[in-house]
Design a protein around this motif. Structure first.
Motif, PDB file in Angstrom:
ATOM      1  N   VAL A  27       0.910  -1.029  -0.067  1.00  0.00           N
ATOM      2  CA  VAL A  27      -0.133   0.053  -0.010  1.00  0.00           C
ATOM      3  C   VAL A  27       0.779   1.337  -0.161  1.00  0.00           C
ATOM      4  O   VAL A  27       1.931   1.220   0.628  1.00  0.00           O
ATOM      5  N   SER A  87      -3.733   4.243  -0.629  1.00  0.00           N
ATOM      6  CA  SER A  87      -4.087   4.044   0.650  1.00  0.00           C
ATOM      7  C   SER A  87      -5.339   5.245   0.929  1.00  0.00           C
ATOM      8  O   SER A  87      -5.149   6.288   0.523  1.00  0.00           O
ATOM      9  N   THR A 114      -7.449   0.132   2.303  1.00  0.00           N
ATOM     10  CA  THR A 114      -7.460   0.189   0.628  1.00  0.00           C
ATOM     11  C   THR A 114      -8.554  -0.434   0.045  1.00  0.00           C
ATOM     12  O   THR A 114      -9.044  -1.746   0.614  1.00  0.00           O
TER      13      THR A 114
END
Ligand code: HGY
Ligand code: MN
Ligand code: MN
Length: 417
Positions: A198, A383, A395
C-alpha cells in the motif's frame, strides 16, 4: 504477457486471508499490533507458514528469522521472489506489509489451481522486523538477507524494551538454520524481486490513479538523542539556573519541524518517541530520550538537514548546559529501482487497463534491500486518505484486486523469463 492473460486472482480468498491474519494481534479500531519478535509476531508467523505448507511451498527459515516459501519451477536456480513483512508498528493497519505477503500466497494458490508450472522457481518471503519500531534499524531482516548487516550485529541489537533480537528470535522459535547473507557469505541468489505494498501516502488517491510504479525509496536517517540535565524543583528554581532536559527535547522537536519547513521539497522530519525522567509535574526533568526520523528523496538534501540539526543540537547543549549524546539508529541512502522493472510494472498495468503513475516511496521497504542483489521493483495501490501506521489504514478491495492481478502477471512474466 505470460500466455495466461485471462488468469486472475481470487479476491475473496485473498481478503479472507488478510482478515484472518488481521485477527492476530488485533487492536481496537480494526488495526493490528504485532511488533517484531513478540508473541503476536510468532502467532502471525505460525499462521502464515502454515498457509505456505498448505500451498505446497518448501518453507525455510534463516538465522535472522526470514521465512521463504519456495515453489519449484521446471528449472533449478535462483527464484523470482515476492513478499514483504508481517510485523507491524504498535498502531498498525492490516495492509502494511501483510498485503504483499498475502498477495504472494494468493498468486501461488492461483497458479496451483491452474496447474501452471513456471520456468524458474517462485518464492514468497516474510522478512523479519521490517518496521524497526522495536529493534532498529528498519528492514533489518532483508538487510541481513542481502549481506548488508552482519548477522551477529543484528542478533545483538537491543530493543526499546531492553530485549535483544537474538534472545527474542530464539524465544519465539524462529531462529532458523538456513544460512543468510552476510558480508562474508554471499547473499542467497534471487533472480528478481517484486513487492506489492500500500502506498501509505496521499498521492494515488488524490490523483485517482490505481497503480504506483515505484521508482525508488527515499533516504532515511534515524537518530536517538539522550539529553542529560539536572532535575530540580519546578517552583523554586529560577529559569536562569535550569538545565532542563525536557526543554531541550522540545527545542529539538521544534527545530526538526523548522528545518523541514525551511528546506521544503521532499524534506520530512518526525520526533516519534520521547521519554522524560522523572516525568513528574513538579520536577525539572534530568533526562530526556527522543528519536528523530529525517527523510528526503535527495541524498545531498538529507545530509544538509542532518548538518543543520547537528549544529542546532550542539548550540543547544551549550546554551542549556546539558549533555546531549546522539546515537545513529538507521541510515539508508535513497535507492533507485531497476528501470527495466519499473517500466515492466508500468507497461503491464497499462496492458491490464489500469491507471498508473511513476512515483517514489516515502516509506522504507524490503524491496530497497533486495535491490542490492537483484532487479527489484514495487507495485503501490492507494491508501484511503493517505493514512498508514494508523488503525484506520484502508485500501479499497478493487484496488487490492488490481494490485494482486498485476503482481500475478508480473511474476509469471519474470518466472517464465
Ligand atoms: O519506517 C518505514 O519507512 C517503514 O515503515 N519501515
Ligand atoms: Mn511496510
Ligand atoms: Mn510500516
Amino acid at each position: 504477457m505470460s500466455g495466461h492473460d485471462a488468469l486472475r486472482i481470487d479476491l475473496d480468498r485473498l481478503l479472507g486471508r488478510l482478515d484472518a491474519l488481521a485477527q492476530v494481534g488485533a487492536i481496537e479500531g480494526g488495526g493490528v499490533c504485532r511488533l517484531a519478535l513478540t508473541d503476536a509476531d510468532r502467532a502471525g508467523r505460525d499462521l502464515v507458514t502454515g498457509w505456505m505448507r498448505d500451498l505446497g511451498l518448501r518453507v525455510s527459515i534463516d538465522a535472522i528469522g526470514n521465512v521463504v516459501g519456495l515453489r519449484p519451477g521446471r528449472r533449478e536456480g535462483a527464484p523470482v521472489m515476492t513478499g514483504s513483512h508481517i510485523d507491524t508498528v504498535r498502531t498498525g493497519g492490516r495492509y502494511d506489509g501483510n498485503l504483499g505477503v498475502m498477495a504472494g500466497l494468493e498468486v501461488v494458490r492461483t497458479l496451483n489451481d491452474a496447474g501452471i508450472e513456471t520456468d524458474f522457481p517462485l518464492a514468497v518471503a516474510v522478512f523479519t522486523n521490517e518496521e524497526g519500531a522495536r529493534f532498529a534499524p528498519d528492514m533489518m531482516g532483508s538487510l541481513v538477507y542481502v549481506g548488508g548487516l552482519p548477522l551477529a550485529e543484528a542478533l545483538a541489537t537491543v530493543g526499546i524494551d531492553g530485549a535483544t533480537v537474538g534472545d527474542e528470535l530464539a524465544r519465539i522459535g524462529y531462529a532458523g538454520d538456513a544460512p543468510c547473507g552476510s558480508p562474508a557469505v554471499r547473499a542467497p541468489a534471487v533472480r528478481a524481486y517484486v513487492e506489492l505494498h500500500v502506498e501509505q501516502g496521499p498521492v494515488l488517491e488524490a490523483e485517482g490513479v490505481t497503480i504506483g510504479a515505484v521508482e525508488g525509496v527515499q533516504g532515511i536517517s534515524w537518530t536517538e538523542y539522550t539529553i542529560r540535565g539536572v532535575s530540580n524543583h519546578a517552583g523554586t528554581t529560577p529559569m536562569r539556573m535550569r538545565h532542563d532536559a525536557g526543554f531541550a527535547a522540545g527545542a529539538i522537536a521544534a527545530e526538526v519541524r523548522r528545518i523541514a519547513a525551511e528546506m521544503g521539497g521532499d524534506q520530512v522530519g518526525t520526533v516519534g518517541a520521547l521519554t522524560l525522567e522523572p516525568n513528574l509535574i513538579n520536577v525539572v526533568p534530568h533526562t530526556a530520550v527522543l528519536t528523530v526520523d529525517l527523510r528526503n528523496t535527495d541524498e545531498e538534501a538529507l545530509r544538509e538537514a542532518e548538518r543543520r540539526l547537528a549544529a542546532f543540537v550542539a548550540a543547544l547543549a551549550e546554551s542549556e548546559g546539558v549533555g546531549i549524546v546522539a546515537r545513529r539508529l538507521a541510515r539508508f541512502e535513497p535507492v533507485a529501482f531497476d528501470p527495466a522493472m519499473v517500466a515492466k510494472v508500468e507497461a503491464l498495468a497499462q496492458r491490464q487497463g489500469r491507471s498508473v503513475r511513476r512515483m517514489p516511496s516515502g516509506a522504507g521497504h524490503d524491496a530497497q534491500m533486495l535491490a542490492r542483489i537483484c532487479p527489484a521493483g514495487m507495485i503501490f495501490v492507494p491508501s484511503a486518505g493517505g493514512v498508514s501506521h494508523n488503525v484506520r489504514e484502508f485500501t479499497a478491495t478493487e484496488d487490492i484486486r488490481a494490485g494482486a492481478d498485476l503482481l500475478l502477471h508480473l511474476l509469471l512474466d519474470l518466472a517464465n523469463g
